[in-house]
Design an enzyme around this catalytic site. Structure first.
Site, mmCIF file in Angstrom:
data_model
loop_
_atom_site.group_PDB
_atom_site.id
_atom_site.type_symbol
_atom_site.label_atom_id
_atom_site.label_comp_id
_atom_site.label_asym_id
_atom_site.label_seq_id
_atom_site.Cartn_x
_atom_site.Cartn_y
_atom_site.Cartn_z
ATOM 1 N N LYS A 1 -0.152 5.298 8.485
ATOM 2 C CA LYS A 1 0.511 5.611 7.200
ATOM 3 C C LYS A 1 -0.525 5.815 6.094
ATOM 4 O O LYS A 1 -0.446 6.756 5.298
ATOM 5 C CB LYS A 1 1.474 4.463 6.865
ATOM 6 N N THR B 1 0.857 -1.191 0.000
ATOM 7 C CA THR B 1 0.000 0.000 0.000
ATOM 8 C C THR B 1 0.890 1.236 0.000
ATOM 9 O O THR B 1 1.565 1.527 0.994
ATOM 10 C CB THR B 1 -0.916 0.039 1.234
ATOM 11 N N LYS C 1 -7.164 2.017 -3.000
ATOM 12 C CA LYS C 1 -6.761 1.418 -1.720
ATOM 13 C C LYS C 1 -6.754 2.463 -0.599
ATOM 14 O O LYS C 1 -7.213 2.214 0.521
ATOM 15 C CB LYS C 1 -5.377 0.777 -1.879
HETATM 16 N N1 LIG Z 1 -1.533 -6.387 7.565
HETATM 17 C C1 LIG Z 1 -2.623 -6.103 6.865
HETATM 18 O O1 LIG Z 1 -3.760 -6.392 7.298
HETATM 19 C C2 LIG Z 1 -2.532 -5.441 5.546
HETATM 20 C C3 LIG Z 1 -1.418 -4.741 5.140
HETATM 21 N N2 LIG Z 1 -1.410 -4.130 3.920
HETATM 22 C C4 LIG Z 1 -0.255 -3.386 3.449
HETATM 23 O O2 LIG Z 1 0.676 -4.360 3.011
HETATM 24 C C5 LIG Z 1 2.017 -3.928 3.279
HETATM 25 C C6 LIG Z 1 2.701 -4.962 4.173
HETATM 26 O O3 LIG Z 1 1.925 -5.091 5.329
HETATM 27 P P1 LIG Z 1 2.279 -6.164 6.464
HETATM 28 O O4 LIG Z 1 2.696 -7.433 5.858
HETATM 29 O O5 LIG Z 1 1.142 -6.124 7.399
HETATM 30 O O6 LIG Z 1 3.506 -5.436 7.110
HETATM 31 P P2 LIG Z 1 4.712 -5.999 8.000
HETATM 32 O O7 LIG Z 1 5.133 -4.853 8.817
HETATM 33 O O8 LIG Z 1 4.332 -7.274 8.679
HETATM 34 O O9 LIG Z 1 5.821 -6.363 6.903
HETATM 35 C C7 LIG Z 1 6.506 -5.352 6.250
HETATM 36 C C8 LIG Z 1 7.499 -5.949 5.272
HETATM 37 O O10 LIG Z 1 8.272 -4.875 4.716
HETATM 38 C C9 LIG Z 1 9.651 -5.145 4.948
HETATM 39 N N3 LIG Z 1 10.393 -3.897 5.089
HETATM 40 C C10 LIG Z 1 10.110 -2.864 5.907
HETATM 41 N N4 LIG Z 1 11.021 -1.874 5.738
HETATM 42 C C11 LIG Z 1 11.907 -2.314 4.821
HETATM 43 C C12 LIG Z 1 13.049 -1.753 4.214
HETATM 44 N N5 LIG Z 1 13.477 -0.513 4.527
HETATM 45 N N6 LIG Z 1 13.703 -2.476 3.300
HETATM 46 C C13 LIG Z 1 13.266 -3.723 2.967
HETATM 47 N N7 LIG Z 1 12.195 -4.308 3.483
HETATM 48 C C14 LIG Z 1 11.503 -3.610 4.407
HETATM 49 C C15 LIG Z 1 9.677 -5.983 6.191
HETATM 50 O O11 LIG Z 1 10.914 -6.648 6.281
HETATM 51 P P3 LIG Z 1 11.474 -7.167 7.721
HETATM 52 O O12 LIG Z 1 10.813 -8.486 7.947
HETATM 53 O O13 LIG Z 1 12.936 -7.252 7.538
HETATM 54 O O14 LIG Z 1 11.079 -6.132 8.741
HETATM 55 C C16 LIG Z 1 8.506 -6.900 5.934
HETATM 56 O O15 LIG Z 1 8.834 -7.913 5.027
HETATM 57 C C17 LIG Z 1 1.879 -2.544 3.891
HETATM 58 O O16 LIG Z 1 1.997 -1.592 2.875
HETATM 59 C C18 LIG Z 1 0.465 -2.549 4.470
HETATM 60 O O17 LIG Z 1 -0.074 -1.251 4.554
HETATM 61 C C19 LIG Z 1 -2.463 -4.245 3.042
HETATM 62 C C20 LIG Z 1 -3.575 -4.944 3.388
HETATM 63 C C21 LIG Z 1 -3.722 -5.554 4.695
HETATM 64 O O1 LIG Z 2 -4.679 -2.396 4.521
HETATM 65 C C1 LIG Z 2 -5.262 -3.130 5.324
HETATM 66 C C2 LIG Z 2 -6.623 -3.529 5.101
HETATM 67 C C3 LIG Z 2 -7.165 -4.413 6.154
HETATM 68 C C4 LIG Z 2 -8.504 -4.942 5.726
HETATM 69 O O2 LIG Z 2 -8.942 -4.697 4.596
HETATM 70 O O3 LIG Z 2 -9.116 -5.639 6.559
#
Ligand SMILES: NC(=O)C1=CN([C@@H]2O[C@H](COP(=O)(O)OP(=O)(O)OC[C@H]3O[C@@H](n4cnc5c(N)ncnc54)[C@H](OP(=O)(O)O)[C@@H]3O)[C@@H](O)[C@H]2O)C=CC1
Ligand SMILES: O=CCCC(=O)O
Length: 359
Positions: free
Chosen positions: A309, A166, A241
């Protein structure tokens, strides 16, 4: 008729339901599809749409799209809460998956499940036909795509990059430009749906960018999700989104106020959750998260820092078109306060804590 010919240039946001666009990939499916991807067995009938008829014109090699399924190599960058189950579903469906994550140990489980590992985003991209990226925020999405040893270094003609993080439209466009300069294709595809839908392959993809890449990766999106929208030019998926998550963040802030106000005037919050669930403002989010919020428990599905964010990015989007969004602006302040109380990594429902006196 090619896929691009069904896109009306005059329409800024184009919504193609899962069923219509997926038809491009499945109209000629043979039984080999369900052999290659077992989960298609119970999905393909729901994807058939007799209205849409157009041929697949993929920029990727024929080998990757043979028979309407995807038989190429799939890269996955970013194995957090979302990336891990998404990649796992691809592996379970029989895809040839190569993973990378900044914190290498998070690759171990997937490698044990059959994934390959590469030491950098560039190495993943160069060894795969299509590479997905699921990263925390705009900065990390740009770093992983365009930084030193970033995915761009491994991209080239015939390859595709699908960013499911996102981010804001400007970030997505920057990544798109860098990817496309190499001759590769780009698709932004942020997802609606959280940890459980990711585990269950029930995400909703909000895609925009190269239509041919959308068609090519449609079988992969169908493994990870329940529906997909193709929205036209890069930035439209990001905008969709952010608008959805802006609404969600405000809803959760308002729900939190209601729970605490109700409690203060002597109402049983459990009964309030039940009443809400039966009326016009019923939402799965309230029913799922309400009971644990009442117990002050916030098991992380969607981290609060990511919700803040998204509100911040939605405010930027609104600013860019001079649209007032005062409710979302107020909600953003609440999430910022929650972050300052150390709640960043809790579920976003922990925003309720920022409303409690004597925190
Ligand atoms: N969780 C949710 O319900 C949802 C999340 N999203 C979106 O999806 C994305 C991921 O979410 P989510 O999986 O929850 O987040 P997490 O915080 O669990 O994971 C983030 C990922 O990004 C990596 N990362 C962060 N900073 C860096 C960097 N500087 N360089 C390289 N890798 C980096 C992390 O690596 P490391 O493991 O090394 O920290 C990890 O793999 C976000 O944009 C979020 O807004 C969208 C829908 C639903
Ligand atoms: O970006 C996060 C979305 C979470 C959701 O759709 O439930």
């Amino acid at each position: 008729m090619t896929a691009s010919s069904i896109i009306k240039p005059s329409t800024k946001l184009q919504l193609f339901s899962s069923s219509s666009m997926a038809m491009a990939c499945i109209s000629t499916f043979s039984s080999s599809l369900s052999f290659a991807f077992p989960r298609f067995r119970h999905r393909r009938s729901s994807l058939l749409n007799p209205i849409a008829h157009f041929s697949v014109s993929s920029q990727l090699s024929d080998a990757t799209t043979e028979g309407g399924s995807f038989s190429g190599r799939v890269g996955f960058l970013g194995l957090g809460i979302m990336g891990t189950p998404m990649a796992l579903n691809l592996i379970k469906a029989g895809c040839d998956v190569t993973v990378w994550n900044r914190t290498k140990s998070k690759c171990d489980h997937l490698v044990n499940q059959g994934a390959k590992y590469q030491a950098s985003p560039a190495d993943v991209a160069s060894s795969c036909d299509v590479t997905f990226a699921m990263l925390a925020d705009p900065q990390s999405a740009v770093d992983v795509a365009c930084g030193v040893n970033g995915a761009v270094k491994g991209m080239g003609p015939g390859k595709g990059y699908v960013d499911v993080s996102t981010v804001d439209g400007a970030t997505s466009k920057l990544i798109s430009e860098n990817i496309k300069e190499t001759g590769a294709s780009f698709l932004e595809a942020p997802v609606s749906g959280s940890k459980k839908p990711a585990e269950d392959g029930q995400l909703i993809f909000l895609t925009a960018g190269d239509a041919s890449l959308f068609e090519t990766v449609a079988p992969l999106l169908d493994i990870m999700g329940k529906s997909k929208f193709y929205l036209g030019e890069v930035g439209n998926g990001a905008a969709m989104k952010l608008v959805v998550n802006m609404i969600m963040g405000s809803m959760m802030a308002s729900f939190s106020e209601g729970l605490l106000l109700g409690e203060k005037v002597g109402l049983d919050p459990k009964v309030l959750v039940e009443v809400v669930s039966q009326g016009a403002i019923s939402a799965p989010m309230f029913s799922m998260k309400g009971p644990s919020m009442v117990q002050a428990k916030y098991p992380t599905a969607f981290p609060l820092k990511h919700q803040q964010k998204d509100l911040r990015l939605a405010l930027g989007l609104a600013e860019s078109v001079s649209q007032p969004i005062p409710i979302a602006a107020a909600a953003n302040e609440l999430y910022k306060a929650a972050k300052s109380h150390g709640l960043s990594d809790q579920d976003f429902s922990a925003v309720i804590e920022a409303l409690k006196v004597n925190l």
